[in-house]
Design a protein around this motif. Structure first.
Motif, PDB file in Angstrom:
ATOM      1  N   ALA A 201       0.816  -1.212   0.000  1.00 14.38           N
ATOM      2  CA  ALA A 201       0.000   0.000   0.000  1.00 14.38           C
ATOM      3  C   ALA A 201       0.848   1.259   0.000  1.00 14.38           C
ATOM      4  N   ALA A 202       2.125   1.122   0.353  1.00 11.97           N
ATOM      5  CA  ALA A 202       2.980   2.308   0.494  1.00 11.97           C
ATOM      6  C   ALA A 202       3.781   2.615  -0.763  1.00 11.97           C
ATOM      7  N   ILE A 203       3.748   1.724  -1.747  1.00 10.67           N
ATOM      8  CA  ILE A 203       4.548   1.906  -2.970  1.00 10.67           C
ATOM      9  C   ILE A 203       3.636   2.281  -4.135  1.00 10.67           C
ATOM     10  N   PRO A 204       3.915   3.362  -4.850  1.00  9.79           N
ATOM     11  CA  PRO A 204       3.100   3.722  -6.018  1.00  9.79           C
ATOM     12  C   PRO A 204       3.071   2.590  -7.036  1.00  9.79           C
ATOM     13  N   ASN A 205       1.950   2.446  -7.726  1.00  5.95           N
ATOM     14  CA  ASN A 205       1.779   1.355  -8.678  1.00  5.95           C
ATOM     15  C   ASN A 205       2.868   1.327  -9.746  1.00  5.95           C
ATOM     16  N   GLU A 206       3.342   2.534 -10.141  1.00  6.74           N
ATOM     17  CA  GLU A 206       4.345   2.575 -11.211  1.00  6.74           C
ATOM     18  C   GLU A 206       5.730   2.119 -10.734  1.00  6.74           C
ATOM     19  N   LEU A 207       5.914   1.993  -9.436  1.00  6.99           N
ATOM     20  CA  LEU A 207       7.224   1.597  -8.898  1.00  6.99           C
ATOM     21  C   LEU A 207       7.228   0.208  -8.265  1.00  6.99           C
ATOM     22  N   ILE A 208       6.047  -0.362  -8.033  1.00  5.94           N
ATOM     23  CA  ILE A 208       6.001  -1.583  -7.243  1.00  5.94           C
ATOM     24  C   ILE A 208       6.660  -2.771  -7.956  1.00  5.94           C
ATOM     25  N   GLU A 209       6.552  -2.827  -9.288  1.00  8.70           N
ATOM     26  CA  GLU A 209       7.193  -3.937 -10.005  1.00  8.70           C
ATOM     27  C   GLU A 209       8.703  -3.854  -9.882  1.00  8.70           C
ATOM     28  N   SER A 210       9.248  -2.654  -9.929  1.00  8.68           N
ATOM     29  CA  SER A 210      10.685  -2.480  -9.739  1.00  8.68           C
ATOM     30  C   SER A 210      11.082  -2.890  -8.323  1.00  8.68           C
ATOM     31  N   GLU A 211      10.257  -2.541  -7.339  1.00  8.13           N
ATOM     32  CA  GLU A 211      10.532  -2.923  -5.954  1.00  8.13           C
ATOM     33  C   GLU A 211      10.520  -4.436  -5.794  1.00  8.13           C
ATOM     34  N   LEU A 212       9.600  -5.094  -6.453  1.00  7.64           N
ATOM     35  CA  LEU A 212       9.461  -6.541  -6.307  1.00  7.64           C
ATOM     36  C   LEU A 212      10.503  -7.318  -7.112  1.00  7.64           C
ATOM     37  N   PHE A 213      10.703  -6.932  -8.353  1.00  6.09           N
ATOM     38  CA  PHE A 213      11.509  -7.738  -9.270  1.00  6.09           C
ATOM     39  C   PHE A 213      12.874  -7.136  -9.609  1.00  6.09           C
ATOM     40  N   GLY A 214      13.103  -5.887  -9.182  1.00  9.46           N
ATOM     41  CA  GLY A 214      14.354  -5.239  -9.520  1.00  9.46           C
ATOM     42  C   GLY A 214      14.308  -4.604 -10.897  1.00  9.46           C
ATOM     43  N   HIS A 215      15.388  -3.902 -11.276  1.00 14.95           N
ATOM     44  CA  HIS A 215      15.426  -3.282 -12.600  1.00 14.95           C
ATOM     45  C   HIS A 215      16.865  -3.147 -13.084  1.00 14.95           C
ATOM     46  N   GLU A 216      16.985  -2.975 -14.376  1.00 20.04           N
ATOM     47  CA  GLU A 216      18.277  -2.740 -15.011  1.00 20.04           C
ATOM     48  C   GLU A 216      18.547  -1.229 -15.074  1.00 20.04           C
ATOM     49  N   ASP A 242       3.043  -7.245   2.720  1.00 19.38           N
ATOM     50  CA  ASP A 242       2.045  -6.649   3.603  1.00 19.38           C
ATOM     51  C   ASP A 242       1.028  -5.860   2.792  1.00 19.38           C
ATOM     52  N   GLU A 243      -0.233  -5.902   3.233  1.00 17.78           N
ATOM     53  CA  GLU A 243      -1.345  -5.226   2.555  1.00 17.78           C
ATOM     54  C   GLU A 243      -1.394  -5.599   1.075  1.00 17.78           C
ATOM     55  N   ILE A 244      -1.346  -6.884   0.820  1.00 21.83           N
ATOM     56  CA  ILE A 244      -1.351  -7.375  -0.567  1.00 21.83           C
ATOM     57  C   ILE A 244      -2.663  -7.051  -1.271  1.00 21.83           C
ATOM     58  N   GLY A 245      -3.713  -6.798  -0.512  1.00 19.74           N
ATOM     59  CA  GLY A 245      -5.002  -6.446  -1.113  1.00 19.74           C
ATOM     60  C   GLY A 245      -4.985  -5.121  -1.844  1.00 19.74           C
ATOM     61  N   ASP A 246      -3.933  -4.306  -1.617  1.00 22.17           N
ATOM     62  CA  ASP A 246      -3.819  -3.011  -2.292  1.00 22.17           C
ATOM     63  C   ASP A 246      -2.968  -3.087  -3.564  1.00 22.17           C
ATOM     64  N   MET A 247      -2.523  -4.278  -3.917  1.00 24.89           N
ATOM     65  CA  MET A 247      -1.694  -4.448  -5.114  1.00 24.89           C
ATOM     66  C   MET A 247      -2.554  -4.356  -6.375  1.00 24.89           C
ATOM     67  N   SER A 248      -2.027  -3.696  -7.402  1.00 22.30           N
ATOM     68  CA  SER A 248      -2.780  -3.544  -8.654  1.00 22.30           C
ATOM     69  C   SER A 248      -2.963  -4.896  -9.341  1.00 22.30           C
ATOM     70  N   MET A 249      -3.991  -5.006 -10.180  1.00 23.20           N
ATOM     71  CA  MET A 249      -4.277  -6.257 -10.878  1.00 23.20           C
ATOM     72  C   MET A 249      -3.117  -6.661 -11.783  1.00 23.20           C
ATOM     73  N   ASN A 250      -2.469  -5.688 -12.424  1.00 26.87           N
ATOM     74  CA  ASN A 250      -1.356  -5.990 -13.322  1.00 26.87           C
ATOM     75  C   ASN A 250      -0.184  -6.597 -12.544  1.00 26.87           C
ATOM     76  N   THR A 251       0.123  -6.004 -11.398  1.00 29.55           N
ATOM     77  CA  THR A 251       1.211  -6.538 -10.571  1.00 29.55           C
ATOM     78  C   THR A 251       0.843  -7.891 -10.000  1.00 29.55           C
ATOM     79  N   GLN A 252      -0.421  -8.064  -9.628  1.00 31.27           N
ATOM     80  CA  GLN A 252      -0.873  -9.369  -9.128  1.00 31.27           C
ATOM     81  C   GLN A 252      -0.576 -10.475 -10.128  1.00 31.27           C
ATOM     82  N   SER A 253      -0.804 -10.182 -11.389  1.00 26.60           N
ATOM     83  CA  SER A 253      -0.553 -11.173 -12.436  1.00 26.60           C
ATOM     84  C   SER A 253       0.919 -11.583 -12.473  1.00 26.60           C
ATOM     85  N   LYS A 254       1.812 -10.608 -12.340  1.00 30.77           N
ATOM     86  CA  LYS A 254       3.248 -10.903 -12.396  1.00 30.77           C
ATOM     87  C   LYS A 254       3.728 -11.606 -11.128  1.00 30.77           C
ATOM     88  N   VAL A 255       3.129 -11.244  -9.985  1.00 28.66           N
ATOM     89  CA  VAL A 255       3.475 -11.934  -8.733  1.00 28.66           C
ATOM     90  C   VAL A 255       3.024 -13.386  -8.791  1.00 28.66           C
TER      91      VAL A 255
END
Length: 387
Positions: A201-216, A242-255
């Motif tokens: 819930a604390a990470i903006p949707n545009e950054l959460i994938e980078s937080e989870l999976f890393g980036h180049e 934590d607070e996985i219910g606030d994760m976007s649908m797109n990120t949910q798919s990748k998780v």
């Protein structure tokens, strides 16, 4: 050889304790009631005594009073019918510890070793003002409570922790979901490896994938260097979402894909990375309702919810409030370097009956506020004034 006296009217309890203690090379003497035990300590010296509370002829409390007049031997009280008041009485009157049946034999051995070592080294055996109602792990995560709901939760943690099962922790804000996650990790076989958490819930949707999976490096405007994501950082350990219910649908798919395939694809990379993590998730939302609304993927829900642990609200475990208050008073006194405050019985009853919407977090703030604004003894009028 260290000698231990076991006092219990149940032969099965005495036998099981004797077996485990003799296996560890302790000498064991048995007594079936308090009177027999008093005769034993009059004629020989013991290094440690385990004493049941409910016994015929002379119960454990009476034995404790009489024994402290005869010996300095450390006494650990055991009971299958313990109450908070009984435990407090035991510890105030000289017992060094208080444990409940069914007995955890590993815990017994730990208590024996620690108590005898301190006694031999003449290290004071600190008598705590409250019974040991805190589950402690090697990394000092504690969950305080003796209510049925907390006992049930702690029992489930003990069963689930050693496995790699995915766990979904549910409960309101301030109930202690993060503590449950940490305890699961610390009691797991992965406890020497990282525990990594991400508040979705604390990470903006545009950054959460980078937080989870890393980036180049250069994969997006602010990506000035290559960075590992939480999945990689938690490799061989535990990832707490934590607070996985606030994760976007797109990120949910990748998780979901990462959990299914045990591999991730960093943002801006074409090379997948294998990962080995245990997933523990938490939410304050009803994910079933979120699924019906189209806000949460049902397939991800079933992936993360192999075991569900519900953390009770504070209103569901009111009998734990005096223990929690005492714990917070201890912590606040230690942190501030001031004498520990006391809450009068009427004030404690008011706090126990109060309706908490913010759960344990709210109670902690209330106790801290009272210690700052009140004298050392906190009265019911002050509680009503500053609550």
């Amino acid at each position: 050889m260290n000698t231990i006296l076991i006092i219990d009217d149940e032969k099965a309890i005495r036998s099981s304790l004797r077996e485990i203690l003799e296996f560890e090379d302790y000498e064991v003497v048995e007594a079936s009631d308090g009177k027999q035990a008093l005769e034993e300590i009059k004629h020989r010296v013991f290094d440690l005594i385990f004493c049941d509370i409910k016994m015929p002829k002379l119960d454990g409390i009476e034995f404790l009073y009489k024994a402290k007049e005869l010996t300095n031997t450390p006494i650990v009280m055991i009971s299958g019918h313990g109450t908070i008041s009984t435990a407090v009485e035991c510890l105030k009157n000289g017992a060094v510890d208080y444990i409940e049946k069914p007995l955890d034999l590993n815990k017994i051995l730990s208590i024996v070793k620690e108590t005898i070592q301190k006694s031999k080294a003449n290290i004071p055996l600190i008598q705590k003002p409250t019974p040991k109602k805190v589950r402690t792990t090697n990394n000092n995560t504690v969950i305080i409570g003796q209510s049925p709901k907390v006992k049930q939760m702690l029992s489930l943690i003990d069963k689930v922790a050693p496995t790699d099962a995915k766990v979904l922790i549910t409960g309101g804000n301030g109930t202690g979901k993060e503590l449950v996650a940490k305890m699961l990790h610390e009691k797991s076989l992965r406890n020497n490896n990282p525990f990594v958490e991400l508040n979705c819930a604390a990470i903006p949707n545009e950054l959460i994938e980078s937080e989870l999976f890393g980036h180049e490096k250069g994969s997006f405007t602010s990506a000035i260097a290559k960075q590992k994501g939480k999945f990689q950082l938690a490799d061989s350990g535990t990832l707490f979402l934590d607070e996985i219910g606030d994760m976007s649908m797109n990120t949910q798919s990748k998780v979901l894909q990462a959990i299914q395939e045990n591999k991730i694809l960093p943002v801006g990379s074409e090379k997948e990375i294998l990962v080995n993590v245990r997933i523990i998730s938490a939410t304050n939302k009803n994910l079933r309702q979120e699924i019906d609304k189209g806000h949460f993927r049902e397939d991800l829900y079933h992936r993360i919810n192999v075991i569900e642990i519900k953390v009770p609200s504070l209103n569901e475990r009111r009998e734990d409030i005096p223990l929690l208050c005492d714990y917070f008073l201890d912590i606040i006194a230690q942190d501030s370097g001031r004498e520990k405050s006391i809450i009068e019985p009427q004030a404690m009853k008011f706090l126990t009956d109060f309706d908490y919407t913010g759960n344990i977090r709210q109670l902690r703030n209330i106790v801290e506020r009272l210690t700052i604004l009140c004298e050392q003894t906190i009265t019911i009028d002050e509680v009503k004034k500053y609550l």
